[in-house]
Write an enzyme that holds these catalytic residues in place. Structure first.
Site, PDB file in Angstrom:
ATOM      1  N   GLU A   1      45.314 -11.414  88.399  1.00 55.19           N
ATOM      2  CA  GLU A   1      44.942 -11.299  89.722  1.00 55.19           C
ATOM      3  C   GLU A   1      44.190 -12.805  90.272  1.00 55.19           C
ATOM      4  OE1 GLU A   1      40.656 -10.722  91.093  1.00 55.19           O
ATOM      5  OE2 GLU A   1      41.780  -8.638  91.465  1.00 55.19           O
TER       6      GLU A   1
ATOM      7  N   ASP B   1      49.405  -6.085  91.240  1.00 55.29           N
ATOM      8  CA  ASP B   1      49.198  -7.108  92.356  1.00 55.29           C
ATOM      9  C   ASP B   1      48.909  -8.426  91.576  1.00 55.29           C
ATOM     10  OD1 ASP B   1      46.831  -6.498  90.647  1.00 55.29           O
ATOM     11  OD2 ASP B   1      45.337  -6.943  92.477  1.00 55.29           O
TER      12      ASP B   1
END
Length: 353
Positions: free
Chosen positions: A62, A119
């Site tokens: 991330e 993500d």
């Protein structure tokens, strides 16, 4: 909302959103540049590792993905290359083009769990694709495309008549349900990778993701939980067991991604704004418990306030509760990153915040 309207919203997202994310050269305000320089000085190590000082100085896919995205936005090729080199050497998985989700400096090996975080992979891929366009570097485009293909190949599943995006390749599929993280539907990044890897599945993932967000409303304020269980047999959704049933540090990103993608009218933006603006709170709370309607006894960070300001202004609302930026001296990595991402999003929507 009728299916055809949902599909039109998703089509608009995957076309207009991609244009915003890929156009490059977006004007960057002096304050934003200063914020990026401050971020680098406090959280970017010389070798290219983004430091999460709020979690034992770990690093994550991330953080690397967000760092790469911010570097591209600020046209900082040197920082981009440092982060990319570290990411390749330390997080890239051997069996595919995805990345291990966590690197821990206090462990040997530093990567003990090779599972990915979707993500992180989406932001790494979109940053590479944007960088390839900005700097006319086909190698970056090729690398970003390979990651995007593996996201589509390894992380999309069917559950309850929907296509869902797994948070990681392992550990989220169960006999009766699939667990998803609503904040991993990073719509601006999805728009970018869908442009590079055209496939009808992206449209279905995007439109079904919007349907999930409209259904995943719990508690007094109708908020999305950080982690959501999606039934395999029907269309029911519920806060996932094993995590607190909270609208918290993950879910606060949902209104950012939606507003950034031009979907500020979605209920998953409206509901957090109503929660954050509720005058019964002495301060904007850091989280809400979706089972009890209790709220955090401490305030949300500046990143959340800036997300609220950005979303409110995109909806045409002037909201003093999301007031001016506070000093950044005490912000940790996560709060600072949210501030910079909200400013990046606002710049790409033609707005100053």
């Amino acid at each position: 909302m009728p299916i055809q309207i949902q599909r039109r919203a998703a089509i608009g997202l995957l076309s207009g959103g991609a244009a915003a994310m890929l156009r490059g050269g977006t004007a960057v305000a002096a304050a934003d540049t200063a914020g990026w320089m401050d971020f680098k000085s406090r959280f970017l190590l010389p070798e290219g590792r983004v430091l999460d000082n709020g979690n034992g100085n770990q690093s994550h896919s991330e953080g690397q993905g967000w760092g790469l995205s911010l570097a591209e936005h600020h046209n900082d090729r040197a920082a981009f290359d440092r982060m990319l080199l570290w990411t390749r050497r330390n997080l890239r998985r051997e069996t595919d083009n995805l990345h291990a989700w966590r690197w821990r400096p206090d462990r040997q090996p530093a990567v003990a769990d090779s599972n990915n975080a979707t993500d992180g992979d989406l932001f790494i891929a979109s940053a590479l694709l944007r960088g390839g366009r900005r700097w006319s570097d086909p190698a970056l485009t090729e690398e970003g495309t390979a990651i995007a293909r593996d996201v589509l190949r390894l992380l999309v599943r069917r559950a309850g008549g929907r296509l869902v995006l797994l948070p990681g390749a392992q550990g989220f599929e169960h006999r009766t349900h699939v667990v998803v993280n609503p904040s991993y539907y990073s719509y601006p990044a999805i728009a970018t990778v869908a442009e590079a890897v055209p496939d009808p599945a992206w449209l279905r993932v995007a439109s079904d993701g919007l349907r999930l967000l409209r259904a995943a409303r719990f508690g007094r304020w109708g908020l999305s939980p950080d982690w959501l269980a999606v039934s395999r047999t029907d269309r029911s959704v519920s806060p996932a067991q094993g995590w607190p049933a909270r609208f918290s540090y993950d879910a606060v990103r949902v209104p950012l991604w939606l507003t950034w993608a031009g979907l500020a009218d979605e209920v998953a933006v409206e509901a957090p704004l109503s929660f954050w603006s509720d005058t019964s709170h002495r301060q904007v709370p850091a989280w809400a418990d979706l089972s009890t309607d209790s709220v955090a006894p401490y305030a949300a960070g500046q990143g959340v306030l800036l997300i609220g300001r950005f979303a409110a202004r995109q909806r045409g609302i002037l909201q003093d509760r999301f007031g001016p930026d506070a000093s950044n001296e005490k912000r940790d990595y996560y709060d600072t990153a949210l501030v910079l991402l909200a400013r990046m999003a606002a710049a790409e929507r033609g707005q100053a915040i």
